[in-house]
Design a protein around this motif. Structure first.
Motif, PDB file in Angstrom:
ATOM      1  N   ILE A  27       0.845  -1.201   0.000  1.00 33.96           N
ATOM      2  CA  ILE A  27       0.000   0.000   0.000  1.00 33.96           C
ATOM      3  C   ILE A  27       0.877   1.246   0.000  1.00 33.96           C
ATOM      4  O   ILE A  27       0.635   2.200  -0.755  1.00 33.96           O
ATOM      5  N   ILE A  28       1.911   1.254   0.826  1.00 35.92           N
ATOM      6  CA  ILE A  28       2.831   2.401   0.880  1.00 35.92           C
ATOM      7  C   ILE A  28       3.505   2.590  -0.474  1.00 35.92           C
ATOM      8  O   ILE A  28       3.593   3.710  -0.988  1.00 35.92           O
ATOM      9  N   PHE A  29       3.958   1.480  -1.065  1.00 35.32           N
ATOM     10  CA  PHE A  29       4.614   1.590  -2.370  1.00 35.32           C
ATOM     11  C   PHE A  29       3.676   2.179  -3.415  1.00 35.32           C
ATOM     12  O   PHE A  29       4.044   3.091  -4.149  1.00 35.32           O
ATOM     13  N   ARG A  30       2.466   1.647  -3.482  1.00 36.94           N
ATOM     14  CA  ARG A  30       1.510   2.146  -4.488  1.00 36.94           C
ATOM     15  C   ARG A  30       1.196   3.630  -4.273  1.00 36.94           C
ATOM     16  O   ARG A  30       1.079   4.400  -5.230  1.00 36.94           O
ATOM     17  N   GLU A  31       1.044   4.025  -3.037  1.00 34.73           N
ATOM     18  CA  GLU A  31       0.697   5.415  -2.730  1.00 34.73           C
ATOM     19  C   GLU A  31       1.841   6.381  -3.072  1.00 34.73           C
ATOM     20  O   GLU A  31       1.596   7.520  -3.484  1.00 34.73           O
ATOM     21  N   PHE A  32       3.087   5.934  -2.913  1.00 31.55           N
ATOM     22  CA  PHE A  32       4.245   6.814  -3.084  1.00 31.55           C
ATOM     23  C   PHE A  32       5.227   6.290  -4.129  1.00 31.55           C
ATOM     24  O   PHE A  32       6.426   6.544  -4.054  1.00 31.55           O
ATOM     25  N   GLU A  33       4.698   5.609  -5.127  1.00 30.83           N
ATOM     26  CA  GLU A  33       5.549   5.010  -6.163  1.00 30.83           C
ATOM     27  C   GLU A  33       6.437   6.048  -6.851  1.00 30.83           C
ATOM     28  O   GLU A  33       7.616   5.781  -7.115  1.00 30.83           O
ATOM     29  N   GLU A  34       5.904   7.211  -7.128  1.00 36.42           N
ATOM     30  CA  GLU A  34       6.700   8.253  -7.787  1.00 36.42           C
ATOM     31  C   GLU A  34       7.899   8.658  -6.935  1.00 36.42           C
ATOM     32  O   GLU A  34       8.987   8.892  -7.460  1.00 36.42           O
ATOM     33  N   GLU A  35       7.686   8.747  -5.640  1.00 31.30           N
ATOM     34  CA  GLU A  35       8.794   9.089  -4.733  1.00 31.30           C
ATOM     35  C   GLU A  35       9.848   7.990  -4.728  1.00 31.30           C
ATOM     36  O   GLU A  35      11.042   8.264  -4.770  1.00 31.30           O
ATOM     37  N   PHE A  36       9.389   6.745  -4.664  1.00 32.72           N
ATOM     38  CA  PHE A  36      10.340   5.630  -4.660  1.00 32.72           C
ATOM     39  C   PHE A  36      11.102   5.546  -5.976  1.00 32.72           C
ATOM     40  O   PHE A  36      12.273   5.168  -5.993  1.00 32.72           O
ATOM     41  N   ALA A  37      10.455   5.921  -7.079  1.00 33.77           N
ATOM     42  CA  ALA A  37      11.114   5.895  -8.387  1.00 33.77           C
ATOM     43  C   ALA A  37      12.318   6.839  -8.417  1.00 33.77           C
ATOM     44  O   ALA A  37      13.274   6.587  -9.151  1.00 33.77           O
ATOM     45  N   LYS A  38      12.277   7.879  -7.618  1.00 36.95           N
ATOM     46  CA  LYS A  38      13.408   8.815  -7.530  1.00 36.95           C
ATOM     47  C   LYS A  38      14.544   8.244  -6.675  1.00 36.95           C
ATOM     48  O   LYS A  38      15.687   8.663  -6.794  1.00 36.95           O
ATOM     49  N   MET A  39      14.200   7.293  -5.791  1.00 40.68           N
ATOM     50  CA  MET A  39      15.163   6.773  -4.819  1.00 40.68           C
ATOM     51  C   MET A  39      15.779   5.430  -5.221  1.00 40.68           C
ATOM     52  O   MET A  39      16.819   5.055  -4.687  1.00 40.68           O
TER      53      MET A  39
END
Length: 106
Positions: A27-39
């Motif tokens: 759920i966290i990944f789906r909600e903040f996928e764009e942020e994780f894509a930067k990291m």
């Protein structure tokens, strides 16, 4: 009057994050996928999308440090889990655990 709190220890934050299960991490990944894509690398993002890997505690903490909205989101997930755990504890305190739960099926 300003209330001063002791700073949190990294172990305390990790303790909270460890409470999250796979579903909550997804759920966290789906909600903040764009942020994780930067990291993270493209390969890691692809594996996360497919469910082949799951977010580590360190990645979630890193996200929380970088994004206040993410911090609030993660803390709300942990809060809901804690409330559910406390509700179960209260119920267990007032009843006896049925022995059938531990008997093996024959």
């Amino acid at each position: 009057m300003v209330v001063m709190h002791e700073p949190l220890d990294l172990k305390e934050i990790e303790f909270l994050i460890e409470a999250l299960d796979r579903k909550e991490r997804e759920i966290i990944f789906r909600e903040f996928e764009e942020e994780f894509a930067k990291m993270m690398s493209r390969t890691a993002i692809t594996k996360l999308r497919r469910g082949e890997i799951h977010l580590s505690n360190d990645r979630i903490i890193e996200l929380m440090m970088a994004n206040e909205k993410a911090k609030e989101f993660v803390l709300e997930l942990v809060r809901k889990k804690a409330e559910r755990l406390l509700a179960i504890v209260k119920r267990l305190e007032s009843v006896e655990i049925p022995k059938e739960l531990f008997e093996e099926e024959e």
